[in-house]
Design a protein around this motif. Structure first.
Motif, short mmCIF file in Angstrom:
data_model
loop_
_atom_site.label_atom_id
_atom_site.label_comp_id
_atom_site.label_asym_id
_atom_site.label_seq_id
_atom_site.Cartn_x
_atom_site.Cartn_y
_atom_site.Cartn_z
N LEU A 31 41.68 31.99 34.31
CA LEU A 31 42.20 31.58 35.63
C LEU A 31 43.66 31.04 35.11
N ASP A 32 44.61 31.21 35.93
CA ASP A 32 45.79 30.44 35.67
C ASP A 32 45.81 29.01 36.51
N ASP A 33 46.89 28.20 36.49
CA ASP A 33 46.70 26.80 36.83
C ASP A 33 46.77 26.78 38.23
N LYS A 34 46.90 27.74 39.20
CA LYS A 34 46.87 27.98 40.41
C LYS A 34 45.48 28.34 41.01
N GLY A 35 44.50 28.53 40.09
CA GLY A 35 43.13 29.22 40.39
C GLY A 35 43.43 30.68 40.66
N GLY A 36 44.31 31.31 40.00
CA GLY A 36 44.41 32.83 40.30
C GLY A 36 43.61 33.37 39.11
N LEU A 37 42.80 34.42 39.38
CA LEU A 37 42.21 35.19 38.43
C LEU A 37 42.97 36.27 37.61
N LYS A 38 43.19 36.04 36.45
CA LYS A 38 44.22 36.96 35.65
C LYS A 38 43.74 37.81 34.73
N ILE A 39 42.71 37.52 34.15
CA ILE A 39 42.31 38.24 33.06
C ILE A 39 40.61 38.49 33.28
N TRP A 40 40.31 39.34 33.03
CA TRP A 40 38.80 40.01 33.21
C TRP A 40 38.22 40.98 32.24
N HIS A 41 37.21 40.67 31.57
CA HIS A 41 36.65 41.50 30.60
C HIS A 41 35.23 41.73 30.93
N PHE A 42 34.69 42.86 31.20
CA PHE A 42 33.34 43.09 31.62
C PHE A 42 32.81 44.08 30.89
N VAL A 43 31.49 43.91 30.56
CA VAL A 43 30.69 45.02 29.77
C VAL A 43 29.32 44.98 30.15
N ASN A 44 29.06 46.29 30.50
CA ASN A 44 27.47 46.45 30.81
C ASN A 44 26.77 46.98 30.02
N LEU A 45 25.86 46.39 29.20
CA LEU A 45 25.05 47.11 28.01
C LEU A 45 23.72 47.59 28.47
N ASN A 46 23.87 49.08 28.46
CA ASN A 46 22.49 49.37 28.66
C ASN A 46 22.28 50.36 29.97
N GLY A 90 38.08 25.49 42.23
CA GLY A 90 37.74 24.40 43.04
C GLY A 90 38.22 24.99 44.60
N VAL A 91 37.67 26.21 44.58
CA VAL A 91 38.10 27.06 45.97
C VAL A 91 36.71 27.47 46.43
N ASP A 92 36.55 27.44 47.82
CA ASP A 92 35.20 28.02 48.56
C ASP A 92 35.19 29.57 48.04
N PRO A 93 33.93 30.05 47.89
CA PRO A 93 33.68 31.31 47.58
C PRO A 93 34.20 32.42 48.35
N LEU A 94 34.37 32.33 49.35
CA LEU A 94 34.81 33.33 50.41
C LEU A 94 36.42 33.37 50.17
N GLU A 95 36.96 32.25 50.28
CA GLU A 95 38.52 32.23 50.24
C GLU A 95 38.86 32.79 48.76
N PHE A 96 38.29 32.35 47.63
CA PHE A 96 38.47 32.99 46.47
C PHE A 96 38.45 34.36 46.39
N ARG A 97 37.47 34.94 46.85
CA ARG A 97 37.34 36.33 46.98
C ARG A 97 38.46 37.10 47.96
N LEU A 98 38.65 36.56 48.85
CA LEU A 98 39.85 36.95 49.78
C LEU A 98 41.11 36.98 49.26
N ALA A 99 41.40 35.91 48.17
CA ALA A 99 42.61 35.80 47.43
C ALA A 99 42.91 36.75 46.66
N HIS A 100 41.79 37.39 46.16
CA HIS A 100 41.75 38.46 45.18
C HIS A 100 41.30 40.08 45.38
N LEU A 101 41.25 39.92 46.85
CA LEU A 101 40.87 41.36 47.50
C LEU A 101 41.97 42.07 48.40
#
Lengths: 154, 711
Positions: free
Chosen positions: B458-473, B528-539
């Motif tokens: 996350l950056d200092d404003k709570g923005g999601l900037k980097i994402w690494h996701f691995v589903n194994l199997n 520090g953000v509500d889960p709904l707001e956090f999603r909408l901010a990145h959607l």
């Protein structure tokens, strides 16, 4: 041993192993295949039949235990072309997914509504707790049971 | 042990299955190794089955006659390789044909899943019937209507624009001359006309003019189901048919060393057969077959092999990852500069489909041809599997699939039919093999277990900037994030599953969406953000935003999420898969006596384009939600030393009537968008919403399915 059963109003006699499950006798000897195998251990209710009006799990019932009894299977519930109100209610509410649980569910509902003609949601949920619908069509089955109860009270 | 190929194809087109491999005396297979008696598993890549031509091309180039038949009495028969297992394809495809033919839906008769009569529409899976088979059925029906109108116009020598068709009746406006489809059905011209290919540009009825599509047509054969008259595959009986049973190994990996068939052969009318590792019996009744099998099973000697237990499965899968380098985060340098970095591992166990009708097949040989009645989502794949096993040409094998007792992605393979066919061959009589519940729990393929690792910055404003996701199997479906993240990489890596695994309703997206949506709540908390707001901010996706906002509004999210209670909470999650969109808000509580989680309320909004059958779609969404409670709260296969420890409904607890929460379901209709399937995606938001509700109540994040209330 010789076993004598009244199934759907018809007198049947057969010579068979007393330990043979009623489910297999109904399906393999009488071709009444509406009664289903689901688990073989009385956990899913797909094999439900009515014996003297009460629910019985035919997969865990040795046929000797019902010698001389009167059995209703799903095939014997309707009166000719006139469906039982519970069957009508399942159709009206579309309470059917794959339909494999339906015969047991319908018969179990018939027995439940005899005991509780005016059931609450909780009565239905506990009364049909032994009936598994793997498609999880419980919401519409719940509606169908209420619908049937209403019709039967009329 | 089997190896598992990476899922490199677009997830929407892929179903996976790992067939049992049989090695009978008459076949010579190169790449088999023993898994246990009665079954052999091929080493090498897991067949990731793409939709075959019929499904993928939408049936282009097909003749009208291949899809549709007009009987002399005017009966219209629609032919499809899709099958009905409770998901509603029979009604939906009837509607598709009726709409374009301008007839009431009850005039349509469907023949489904009979390989000798129907076109190959691919496997019934992946939510593909709606986008993949409804269009070709509509195109064929529209073409048929046009051809029939042409024939009527020729008879009357009138212009095409002066006739109309309604209720299967073609009427010439000025003369009021009328012809029914039945009147034309006799004509040789019809046969000639129907031999034409369906043009891909035939115009279809626009949504705003739909009369049959878009309505709640009930399942056409539902009356037969409530009176017990419908013949499921289990109910098929053939003259002289025997009941077959197959010897199963005591454990995964066990190899049969020796067995004495004499006790079975001594029983009257019983046949017993050993062919390599395959051992089976057939008898005039199930009861006798069971006794015969028990008698010889007692004489069997086995050699067992080590097998990881369910307790160590996640370490095992990680140790056996096939491309270890891909576990590495490529954004490590940038992560070092992020304001906050979070990392988490999620675990999803093997679960079983447990359809109420277990695997079953009736096999009958006649004149070198094999006919099989069975339950499968994959009739043509099954035909091929049988043909290969018995070294027959495909046209010597006929597979018929009566409407059957559900599958949920678990019935893509043909093992019961192969077993029945082998026994029928030995007995020279038809044989039915119906698996017991224990066999189904133990030897059917499983939904894959998964280890999912996510790291984000996350950056200092709570923005999601980097994402690494691995589903194994577990495979590639639902791996990609729907959120806008500048640096993101999501991958599915293969491992070496010790259990046979394959498709499940919504496949890997159940696990991937669970992990992703749980992690989104952890990130929201860190920001520090509500889960709904956090999603909408990145959607950005407007369709996903729409379902999420609607669900939150209907549930009263903003108000309810502010309340804090240690023993109850609310959570939300969303997701997209197979061209449809879902969001769910749930209310959960901890049962004070048992400590179990009680899901009290689910509010779900689902959107899959133009709705074809509202009541059926509602059934599918209800089904997904309630079924989804199982893997979310309780279901997981437990095994040790190659033995399943909970292979029964008594021990493996699937959802029952008492689990039914209060449901508020809203189907968002989008008549302006193409229809997508709806039998899978509604499942994927449920488990993460429940986990997030537990997180909301306890402050402790959930990282495993099934979800437990933290101690």
């Amino acid at each position: 041993m010789n076993v004598s059963l009244n199934v759907n109003g018809q007198q049947r006699t057969l010579s068979t192993d007393p330990q043979r499950p009623l489910l297999e006798v109904l399906r393999e000897e009488f071709q009444l295949t509406g009664t289903k195998y689901g688990c073989g251990e009385g956990q899913c209710g797909a094999c439900t039949v009515l014996v003297d009006g009460r629910r019985l799990l035919s997969c865990v019932t040795p046929v000797s235990r019902v010698d001389g009894k009167t059995i209703t299977t799903i095939e014997g519930l309707a009166q000719g072309d006139a469906l039982h109100p519970v069957q009508e209610a399942f159709l009206a509410e579309g309470a059917i997914h794959c339909g494999y649980c339906t015969p047991g569910m319908v018969l179990s509902t018939v027995a439940l509504l005899k005991e509780k003609p005016n059931p609450t949601d909780a009565d239905i949920q506990s009364g049909l707790a032994g009936q598994l619908c793997r498609c999880c069509g419980y919401p519409k089955i719940l509606k169908a049971v209420h619908h049937a109860a209403e019709q039967l009270r009329k | 042990m089997t190896s598992f190929a990476p899922f490199g194809i677009a997830p929407v087109d892929v179903e996976s299955m790992e067939p049992m491999r049989f090695s009978f005396g008459f076949s010579r297979r190169g790449f088999v190794q023993t898994l246990g008696a009665g079954l052999m598993i091929a080493a090498g890549p897991l067949p990731a089955l793409a939709q075959r031509s019929g499904g993928r091309t939408g049936g282009r180039g097909q003749t009208v006659a291949a899809r549709l038949h007009l009987g002399k009495d005017g009966t219209i028969t629609v032919l499809t390789g899709k099958i009905e297992m409770g998901q509603g394809a029979r009604a939906e495809l009837s509607q598709a044909a009726a709409e374009e033919l301008r007839v009431p839906v009850d005039r349509i008769r469907m023949i489904m899943g009979d390989t000798s009569q129907v076109p190959d529409d691919g496997i019934t899976a992946g939510s593909r019937t709606t986008p993949g088979t409804v269009p070709p059925v509509r195109q064929a029906a529209a073409t048929a209507r046009n051809l029939l109108i042409d024939l009527a116009c020729q008879r009357w020598s009138v212009d095409r624009n002066t006739v109309e068709v309604r209720d299967g009746l073609i009427t010439h406006a000025t003369t009021q001359k009328k012809l029914t489809y039945a009147d034309l059905a006799d004509a040789e011209e019809v046969a000639k006309a129907f031999a034409q290919a369906v043009p891909s540009d035939v115009s279809l009825t626009p949504v705003k003019e739909w009369k049959v599509l878009g309505t709640s047509v009930p399942r056409p054969n539902q009356r037969d189901l409530v009176i017990g008259a419908h013949q499921f595959p289990s109910d098929i009986s053939r003259p002289g048919m025997l009941y077959g049973k197959v010897l199963r190994p005591p454990a995964y990996g066990a190899k049969l060393i020796s067995i004495d068939l004499a006790p079975a052969k001594a029983m009257k009318d019983v046949i017993a057969l050993q062919d390599g590792q395959f051992v089976g019996v057939a008898a005039p009744t199930t009861h006798l077959a069971r006794q015969a099998l028990d008698a010889i099973a007692a004489t069997a000697k086995w050699e067992t092999a080590p097998h990881p237990s369910s307790k160590e499965i996640f370490d095992y899968l990680k140790e056996h990852v096939q491309s270890r380098n891909d576990l590495k985060n490529p954004f490590e340098a940038d992560l070092a500069k992020a304001a906050k970095v979070l990392k988490q591992t999620y675990r999803v166990p093997y679960v079983q489909h447990a359809p109420l009708e277990t695997r079953v097949a009736v096999a009958e040989w006649a004149d070198g041809k094999l006919t099989v009645w069975t339950c499968t989502q994959n009739p043509f794949g099954y035909q091929g599997e049988l043909a290969r096993t018995f070294r027959l040409a495909n046209d010597k094998v006929r597979v018929l699939v009566p409407d059957f007792g559900s599958g949920y992605g678990g019935k893509h393979t043909g093992e019961a039919a192969i077993e029945a066919a082998r026994l029928a061959q030995a007995a020279a009589r038809p044989v039915i093999v119906k698996w017991t519940r224990t066999e189904e729990f133990t030897w059917a393929y499983f939904r894959p277990a998964a280890v999912i690792e996510i790291e984000a910055g996350l950056d200092d404003k709570g923005g999601l900037k980097i994402w690494h996701f691995v589903n194994l199997n577990a495979g590639g479906s639902g791996v990609d994030t729907p959120y806008r993240i500048p640096q993101a990489r999501s991958r599915a890596l293969s491992s070496n599953s010790p259990l046979r695994q394959g498709s499940y309703r919504a496949l890997a997206s159940t696990g991937s969406n669970f992990a992703r949506e749980c992690f989104m709540d952890e990130l929201a908390a860190a920001a520090g953000v509500d889960p709904l707001e956090f999603r909408l901010a990145h959607l950005e996706n407007p369709r996903l935003r729409a379902v999420l906002e609607e669900a939150a509004k209907r549930f009263g999210w903003t108000e309810r999420s502010r309340k804090q209670s240690p023993n109850a909470g609310v959570g939300l999650a969303c997701g997209t898969e197979k061209g449809s969109f879902v969001a769910a808000c749930v209310d959960v509580a901890r049962d004070p006596d048992t400590g179990d989680i009680r899901v009290r309320q689910v509010c779900e909004v689902f959107e899959c384009g133009a709705i074809l059958n509202p009541n059926n779609l509602l059934s599918q969404v209800q089904s997904c939600i309630v079924m989804g409670l199982g893997p979310a709260l309780r279901e997981q296969m437990e095994f040790e030393n190659g033995r399943m420890l909970n292979a029964s409904f008594g021990k493996y607890r699937v959802p029952r009537f008492k689990d039914l929460p209060e449901l508020d379901i809203h189907l968002l209709n989008r008549p302006d968008l193409p229809s997508a399937g709806g039998g899978e995606t509604p499942l994927i938001a449920l488990a993460p919403a429940i986990a997030n509700a537990v997180f909301h109540a306890t402050g402790k994040a959930v990282h495993e399915l099934p979800i437990r209330w933290p101690a």
